[in-house]
Structure formats: structure tokens, C-alpha cells
Design a protein around this motif. Structure first.
Motif, PDB file in Angstrom:
ATOM      1  N   UNK A  13       0.894  -1.129   0.002  1.00 26.12           N
ATOM      2  CA  UNK A  13      -0.027   0.101   0.017  1.00 26.12           C
ATOM      3  C   UNK A  13       1.121   1.209   0.015  1.00 26.12           C
ATOM      4  N   UNK A  14       0.821   2.374  -0.956  1.00 26.98           N
ATOM      5  CA  UNK A  14       1.300   3.424  -0.994  1.00 26.98           C
ATOM      6  C   UNK A  14       0.502   4.637  -0.369  1.00 26.98           C
ATOM      7  N   UNK A  15       1.112   5.539   0.270  1.00 29.23           N
ATOM      8  CA  UNK A  15       0.208   6.569   1.209  1.00 29.23           C
ATOM      9  C   UNK A  15      -0.077   7.588   0.368  1.00 29.23           C
ATOM     10  N   UNK A  16      -0.413   7.480  -1.069  1.00 29.79           N
ATOM     11  CA  UNK A  16      -0.811   8.663  -1.846  1.00 29.79           C
ATOM     12  C   UNK A  16      -1.418   7.966  -3.299  1.00 29.79           C
ATOM     13  N   UNK A  17      -2.428   8.642  -4.077  1.00 30.88           N
ATOM     14  CA  UNK A  17      -2.622   8.246  -5.152  1.00 30.88           C
ATOM     15  C   UNK A  17      -1.712   8.333  -6.385  1.00 30.88           C
ATOM     16  N   UNK A  18      -1.490   7.320  -7.038  1.00 27.11           N
ATOM     17  CA  UNK A  18      -0.684   7.329  -8.183  1.00 27.11           C
ATOM     18  C   UNK A  18      -1.304   6.913  -9.516  1.00 27.11           C
ATOM     19  N   UNK A  19      -1.366   7.486 -10.384  1.00 26.81           N
ATOM     20  CA  UNK A  19      -1.836   7.181 -11.844  1.00 26.81           C
ATOM     21  C   UNK A  19      -0.564   6.727 -12.562  1.00 26.81           C
ATOM     22  N   UNK A  20      -1.019   6.031 -13.648  1.00 30.33           N
ATOM     23  CA  UNK A  20       0.109   5.732 -14.346  1.00 30.33           C
ATOM     24  C   UNK A  20       1.222   6.767 -14.803  1.00 30.33           C
ATOM     25  N   UNK A  21       0.641   7.882 -15.119  1.00 38.55           N
ATOM     26  CA  UNK A  21       1.402   8.849 -15.328  1.00 38.55           C
ATOM     27  C   UNK A  21       2.212   9.473 -14.317  1.00 38.55           C
ATOM     28  N   UNK A  22       1.409   9.667 -13.175  1.00 41.74           N
ATOM     29  CA  UNK A  22       2.176  10.113 -12.058  1.00 41.74           C
ATOM     30  C   UNK A  22       3.647   9.347 -11.690  1.00 41.74           C
ATOM     31  N   UNK A  23       3.311   7.877 -11.765  1.00 42.24           N
ATOM     32  CA  UNK A  23       4.497   7.087 -11.668  1.00 42.24           C
ATOM     33  C   UNK A  23       5.707   7.417 -12.456  1.00 42.24           C
ATOM     34  N   UNK A  24       5.514   8.172 -13.695  1.00 43.19           N
ATOM     35  CA  UNK A  24       6.669   8.526 -14.601  1.00 43.19           C
ATOM     36  C   UNK A  24       7.323   9.664 -13.881  1.00 43.19           C
ATOM     37  N   UNK A  25       6.859  10.528 -13.045  1.00 37.93           N
ATOM     38  CA  UNK A  25       7.493  11.843 -12.282  1.00 37.93           C
ATOM     39  C   UNK A  25       8.053  11.251 -10.946  1.00 37.93           C
ATOM     40  N   UNK A  26       7.665  10.057 -10.265  1.00 35.13           N
ATOM     41  CA  UNK A  26       7.815   9.743  -9.091  1.00 35.13           C
ATOM     42  C   UNK A  26       9.501   9.868  -8.639  1.00 35.13           C
ATOM     43  N   UNK A  27       9.866  10.102  -7.610  1.00 36.85           N
ATOM     44  CA  UNK A  27      11.326   9.958  -7.047  1.00 36.85           C
ATOM     45  C   UNK A  27      11.417   8.663  -6.532  1.00 36.85           C
ATOM     46  N   UNK A  28      12.428   7.793  -6.781  1.00 33.74           N
ATOM     47  CA  UNK A  28      12.690   6.696  -6.006  1.00 33.74           C
ATOM     48  C   UNK A  28      13.793   6.933  -5.004  1.00 33.74           C
ATOM     49  N   UNK A  29      13.763   6.138  -3.944  1.00 32.97           N
ATOM     50  CA  UNK A  29      12.728   5.021  -3.765  1.00 32.97           C
ATOM     51  C   UNK A  29      11.373   5.459  -3.122  1.00 32.97           C
ATOM     52  N   UNK A  30      10.264   5.154  -3.233  1.00 33.71           N
ATOM     53  CA  UNK A  30       9.065   5.398  -2.891  1.00 33.71           C
ATOM     54  C   UNK A  30       8.750   4.621  -1.262  1.00 33.71           C
ATOM     55  N   UNK A  31       8.185   5.666  -0.414  1.00 29.36           N
ATOM     56  CA  UNK A  31       7.490   5.070   0.652  1.00 29.36           C
ATOM     57  C   UNK A  31       6.430   4.202   0.646  1.00 29.36           C
ATOM     58  N   UNK A  32       6.243   3.194   1.659  1.00 28.07           N
ATOM     59  CA  UNK A  32       5.039   2.683   1.552  1.00 28.07           C
ATOM     60  C   UNK A  32       4.372   2.855   2.993  1.00 28.07           C
ATOM     61  N   UNK A  33       3.106   2.137   3.127  1.00 29.51           N
ATOM     62  CA  UNK A  33       2.474   2.461   4.441  1.00 29.51           C
ATOM     63  C   UNK A  33       3.184   1.692   5.468  1.00 29.51           C
ATOM     64  N   UNK A  34       4.226   0.643   5.215  1.00 30.97           N
ATOM     65  CA  UNK A  34       5.034   0.075   6.197  1.00 30.97           C
ATOM     66  C   UNK A  34       6.466   1.003   6.641  1.00 30.97           C
ATOM     67  N   UNK A  35       6.507   1.952   5.744  1.00 30.44           N
ATOM     68  CA  UNK A  35       8.056   2.479   6.044  1.00 30.44           C
ATOM     69  C   UNK A  35       8.065   3.241   7.199  1.00 30.44           C
ATOM     70  N   UNK A  36       6.743   3.927   7.742  1.00 35.42           N
ATOM     71  CA  UNK A  36       7.021   4.756   9.059  1.00 35.42           C
ATOM     72  C   UNK A  36       8.052   5.945   8.817  1.00 35.42           C
ATOM     73  N   UNK A  37       8.842   6.108  10.166  1.00 30.78           N
ATOM     74  CA  UNK A  37       9.718   7.290   9.973  1.00 30.78           C
ATOM     75  C   UNK A  37      11.286   6.708   9.947  1.00 30.78           C
ATOM     76  N   UNK A  38      11.166   5.400   9.793  1.00 29.02           N
ATOM     77  CA  UNK A  38      12.551   4.910   9.859  1.00 29.02           C
ATOM     78  C   UNK A  38      13.120   4.783   8.548  1.00 29.02           C
ATOM     79  N   UNK A  39      12.450   4.969   7.581  1.00 29.21           N
ATOM     80  CA  UNK A  39      13.062   4.912   6.255  1.00 29.21           C
ATOM     81  C   UNK A  39      13.160   3.510   5.704  1.00 29.21           C
ATOM     82  N   UNK A  40      12.522   2.447   6.221  1.00 32.67           N
ATOM     83  CA  UNK A  40      12.541   1.407   5.577  1.00 32.67           C
ATOM     84  C   UNK A  40      11.168   0.931   4.893  1.00 32.67           C
TER      85      UNK A  40
END
Length: 250
Positions: free
Chosen positions: A110-137
Motif C-alpha cells: 500500500x502506497x500512502x498516496x494516489x499514483x496514476x500511471x502518469x504520476x509514476x513517470x515523475x515519481x522519485x525513487x525510492x518510494x515510501x509505503x504504508x509500512x515505511x513509517x519514520x525509519x526509512x525502511x
């Protein structure tokens, strides 16, 4: 125009003005209320996500998602593994995970924001998930090429096979592999060897009672040996005095 014609025209105009002024506007029927977004319904309609649905329910992540969709301004993006994707896991893999680890595995999809196919083209990696929290994992990389979306976890790569739903605030993408985060499926560092126990100090003990008794026995033996010698020396002295006295008298 005759007076009668004028009267009739005036009457018609007056009636029209009265009707338009006092007529009540008929209420407009409200339109149908849009149904709330339902991730479960989307996955059930897809007909090949029973294992993912079970995990969503058992971990209660489905309840969390429903709440966020109604209150989030950023939306959510879901990567939904198919049943075949879970079947490709080594037998017993899910059972080896603790309850908390299963929650983290589901939240990793689960990603904490809405990503369309076009949005992914400009997304910066790495991408946070709902499991990331504040630890950067629990992060992932998402790349696009010729309208093909690919998710990389560091352990495996999973291409997006289809779009199940994409309308803000929710996007749901089907993947043919379970996304494996390094934190759960990476090589675990070897356990640290236990610290050696401190060496026991050898205590200096005195001689035992049996050993201590040895010198005493030796002393007794020496004392008993000395007694005959002393007695012999005494008799020799007495005998010598006696001989000397006899010689004097003679």
C-alpha cells in the motif's frame, strides 16, 4: 384597439404576473449519492485475489484503508498480488511470519498516496509505503517503460499486469508476484556469538587436616627417637661418675 380588447389584454397580463410571482418552484429531486469506495468489492470483482483479501481482513488493514479513503487528501495506491502470485511462494512462507510481520507485508503493498500511471513517470525513487513509517525502511522502486510499470523491492521485480481501478482517491494495480521487502525476506545477519564466561580463579587452599597432621606425626616420631638417646646419655654420665669415684677411693 377597443376598450374591451384593452381590458382583456390587461386581465391576461395581470394573471400572468400573478402566477409567475406566486408560483412555487417545484423541488429538484436529489441525484443518487455516490457509494463509498470499497477495496474489497474491487478485488472480489477481479475474482483472483482471495488470499490477498484474507490477509487484508486478518491483519485489519482493510479497515484502516477504508478509514483513510474517507479522510485522506492524498489518496492511496494498492498493489494486489494474485492468488497465483501467493502460490509461487515457498510452501509455509506466510506461516513463518509473525502476526506483526504479516501486517508489515500487507502494508508494504500500500502506497500512502494516489499514483496514476502518469504520476509514476515523475515519481522519485525510492518510494515510501504504508509500512515505511519514520525509519526509512520498507521502500520500493517503481519504473515505467513504454506504458509498462515495474516494481522492484531489492529482492524481486514484479511487473504490473493490469489496472483494476484508477480514480482519485484510489488506484489498484494487479501484480503477478508478491512484493518481498528486504526487511522480511533479505539475508539475516548471523547471530552474535555469546560472550565467553569469565575464567574461574583458583583459590589457594591451606593444607588439609590429613596433610597438616603429617608434620605433627613426624615431630612425635623425632621426639620419641630422641628419648632413648637422652636416656642413654644420662646413664653414660652416671656410670662415668661412678667409675671416677671408685678410682679416687682406691
Amino acid at each position: 384597439m377597443t376598450s374591451s380588447s384593452q381590458s382583456i389584454s390587461f386581465l391576461i397580463l395581470t394573471t400572468f404576473l400573478f402566477l409567475t410571482t406566486h408560483a412555487k418552484t417545484a423541488p429538484v429531486a436529489p441525484g443518487p449519492t455516490p457509494e463509498p469506495l470499497n477495496l474489497t468489492a474491487i478485488l472480489v470483482k477481479g475474482s483472483q485475489y482471495s488470499t490477498f483479501l484474507r490477509l487484508l481482513k486478518e491483519t485489519q488493514v482493510s479497515t484502516q484503508i477504508a478509514s483513510q479513503l474517507n479522510s485522506s487528501f492524498d489518496g492511496l495506491t494498492i498493489f494486489a498480488p494474485t492468488d497465483n502470485a501467493f502460490n509461487q511462494l515457498k510452501a509455509g512462507t506466510l506461516n513463518t511470519l509473525t502476526s506483526q510481520e504479516q501486517v508489515e507485508l500487507v502494508l508494504y503493498h500500500v502506497l500512502p498516496r494516489f499514483y496514476s500511471l502518469n504520476t509514476f513517470q515523475t515519481a522519485s525513487n525510492p518510494i515510501n509505503t504504508q509500512a515505511s513509517g519514520s525509519d526509512g525502511v520498507y521502500k520500493m522502486n517503481v519504473t515505467t517503460s513504454s506504458n509498462q510499470l515495474n516494481v522492484s523491492t531489492g529482492i524481486n521485480d514484479a511487473p504490473v499486469s493490469s489496472v483494476l481501478y484508477s480514480d482519485f482517491p484510489l488506484a489498484v494495480y494487479s501484480v503477478d508476484d508478491v512484493l518481498k521487502p528486504e526487511e522480511l525476506f533479505g539475508v539475516k545477519p548471523p547471530a552474535a556469538a555469546p560472550a565467553p564466561l569469565p575464567a574461574k580463579k583458583k583459590s589457594k587452599k591451606g593444607p588439609t587436616s590429613a596433610t597438616a597432621a603429617v608434620p605433627s606425626s613426624s615431630a612425635d616420631a623425632e621426639s620419641s627417637d630422641a628419648s632413648p638417646r637422652m636416656r642413654n646419655a644420662g646413664w653414660s654420665f652416671v656410670f662415668g661418675v661412678g667409675i671416677g669415684a671408685l678410682s679416687y677411693l682406691m
